[in-house]
Design an enzyme around this catalytic site. Sequence first.
Site, PDB file in Angstrom:
ATOM      1  N   GLU A 171      -7.039   5.097   7.411  1.00 25.79           N
ATOM      2  CA  GLU A 171      -6.546   6.609   7.230  1.00 25.79           C
ATOM      3  C   GLU A 171      -7.717   7.253   6.455  1.00 25.79           C
ATOM      4  OE1 GLU A 171      -3.037   5.729   5.210  1.00 25.79           O
ATOM      5  OE2 GLU A 171      -2.103   5.164   7.351  1.00 25.79           O
ATOM      6  N   SER A 191       2.632  -2.133  10.003  1.00 26.68           N
ATOM      7  CA  SER A 191       4.092  -2.151  10.661  1.00 26.68           C
ATOM      8  C   SER A 191       4.675  -3.572  10.379  1.00 26.68           C
ATOM      9  CB  SER A 191       4.411  -1.895  12.112  1.00 26.68           C
ATOM     10  OG  SER A 191       4.056  -0.399  12.312  1.00 26.68           O
ATOM     11  N   GLU A 207      -5.889  -4.477  10.326  1.00 28.57           N
ATOM     12  CA  GLU A 207      -5.126  -3.538  10.537  1.00 28.57           C
ATOM     13  C   GLU A 207      -5.381  -2.711  11.899  1.00 28.57           C
ATOM     14  OE1 GLU A 207      -2.980  -2.275   6.651  1.00 28.57           O
ATOM     15  OE2 GLU A 207      -4.473  -0.935   6.992  1.00 28.57           O
ATOM     16  N   HIS A 255      -9.894   1.838   4.435  1.00 25.78           N
ATOM     17  CA  HIS A 255      -8.463   1.866   5.205  1.00 25.78           C
ATOM     18  C   HIS A 255      -8.771   2.836   6.439  1.00 25.78           C
ATOM     19  CE1 HIS A 255      -4.330   2.874   6.286  1.00 25.78           C
ATOM     20  NE2 HIS A 255      -4.219   1.791   5.648  1.00 25.78           N
ATOM     21  N   ASN A 270       0.907  -1.076  -0.061  1.00 22.82           N
ATOM     22  CA  ASN A 270      -0.085  -0.034   0.239  1.00 22.82           C
ATOM     23  C   ASN A 270       0.805   1.274   0.037  1.00 22.82           C
ATOM     24  OD1 ASN A 270      -1.912   2.290   0.484  1.00 22.82           O
ATOM     25  ND2 ASN A 270      -2.337   1.373   2.573  1.00 22.82           N
ATOM     26  N   TRP A 271       0.871   1.841  -0.970  1.00 24.40           N
ATOM     27  CA  TRP A 271       2.062   2.708  -1.443  1.00 24.40           C
ATOM     28  C   TRP A 271       1.393   4.282  -0.521  1.00 24.40           C
ATOM     29  CZ3 TRP A 271       5.649   3.327  -6.126  1.00 24.40           C
ATOM     30  CH2 TRP A 271       6.463   2.222  -6.170  1.00 24.40           C
ATOM     31  N   LYS A 272       0.256   4.288  -0.346  1.00 24.66           N
ATOM     32  CA  LYS A 272      -0.516   5.570   0.369  1.00 24.66           C
ATOM     33  C   LYS A 272      -0.164   6.743  -0.898  1.00 24.66           C
ATOM     34  CE  LYS A 272      -0.162   3.109   4.569  1.00 24.66           C
ATOM     35  NZ  LYS A 272      -0.279   3.390   6.186  1.00 24.66           N
ATOM     36  N   GLY A 332       2.160   2.125  10.856  1.00 23.21           N
ATOM     37  CA  GLY A 332       3.199   3.335  10.773  1.00 23.21           C
ATOM     38  C   GLY A 332       3.921   3.530  12.034  1.00 23.21           C
ATOM     39  N   GLY A 368       2.672  -1.329   4.285  1.00 24.10           N
ATOM     40  CA  GLY A 368       2.632   0.267   4.001  1.00 24.10           C
ATOM     41  C   GLY A 368       4.207   0.567   3.632  1.00 24.10           C
ATOM     42  N   GLY A 369       4.780   1.142   4.737  1.00 24.38           N
ATOM     43  CA  GLY A 369       6.215   1.810   4.539  1.00 24.38           C
ATOM     44  C   GLY A 369       7.215   0.626   3.939  1.00 24.38           C
TER      45      GLY A 369
HETATM   46  P1  PGA Z   1       2.457   0.435   7.464  1.00 23.25           P
HETATM   47  O1  PGA Z   1       1.054   0.622   6.594  1.00 23.25           O
HETATM   48  O2  PGA Z   1       2.942  -0.904   7.051  1.00 23.25           O
HETATM   49  O3  PGA Z   1       3.164   1.421   7.165  1.00 23.25           O
HETATM   50  O4  PGA Z   1       2.428   0.352   8.856  1.00 23.25           O
HETATM   51  C1  PGA Z   1       0.208  -0.496   6.754  1.00 23.25           C
HETATM   52  C2  PGA Z   1      -1.102  -0.046   5.993  1.00 23.25           C
HETATM   53  O5  PGA Z   1      -1.601   0.942   6.629  1.00 23.25           O
HETATM   54  O6  PGA Z   1      -1.721  -0.558   5.221  1.00 23.25           O
END
Ligand code: PGA
Length: 245
Positions: A93, A207, A161, A91, A9-11, A167, A228-229
Site C-alpha cells: 500500500e 487475507s 504478501e 508494504h 497490521n492495523w493500517k 483485503g 490486516g483486517g
Molecule cells: P489483510 O491485510 O489481512 O487485511 O489482507 C494484510 C496486510 O496488508 O498486511
Amino acid sequence: MRRKLAAGNWKMNGVHANLDEVAAMNDAAASADCDVLLCVPATLINAIDDAAPNIIAGAQDCHQNTSGAHTGEISADQICDAGAEYVILGHSERRADNGETNKCVREKTNAAWAAGLKAIVCVGETLDQRKSSNTLDIIGGQMAASIPDMATGENLVVAYEPIWAIGTGLTPTTDEIGEVHDFIRIRLEKRFGEGVGRSVRIVYGGSMNPKNVAEISAVSNVDGGLVGGASLKATDFNTIIKALG
Ligand code: PGA
C-alpha cells in the site's frame, strides 16, 4: 528453531477507544508460545506499549532520514522512542500510495536498523505478474533491492504478501505459498549464509483469518502471519495467535 510471529497490521485504523480489544488480545498473548506484535498507527504505539505488556508494539513506516525538514513524516528514532520494537517497511500500500521504490525501502530499512528497530520488509506480486508466471522473479528482485546487506535473524523479518490477496478474501493455494516461502529461504541463505538465512522469519500476509491460519501456518517456511483486517478484533486475532503458538 524459529519462533512464530503473529503480527497485526492495523493500517489507518484505531483510536484509544479500541484499546479494550488490545487488552483482550493481551490475555491471549500471555499464554501464547509465539511472539505477538501489533503494528498500529503512530498515535497508538505508546498506548500499546503501556497497556499490553505481552504484546510487542510496532509501527507501519518510518522515514529514511534521521531528522530534518520533512513535514508530516516520522523517523525511526521517534517510533522507537514511542515504544516500537518493529516497523513494517515496503508494504504494497505504501509502494502504491506513496511511490516507495525498492531503493527507498532499503534506505528506510537501514534507518530502522540504525535506530535499533527490527524491520518487516514486505514483498509480493500483482495478479498479472502471477498469471504471467513472473512471481519468483518479482520476489527475487524486490528482495535483492529492498533488503540491505547487514541482515540478521534478529533484525529482519520478510513478509510475503501477494498484492491480490490483501483485503480481498483471496489467498494463494498452500502449494503456491510454499513455493514462494521456500524460494525466499533459499535466496536468504545464498545471500547471507546458511546460519542467517535459516534464522530470518518469513511470514505470510494477505487475507489470513481464523479459518485459514492453521492450514497456512503448517506450510514449510511459514513462520507466522502479517494480518490486516483480522487483527482488529480480539475474537479473530486471538484465534490466529492460538493457531500460531
Ligand atoms: P489483510 O491485510 O489481512 O487485511 O489482507 C494484510 C496486510 O496488508 O498486511
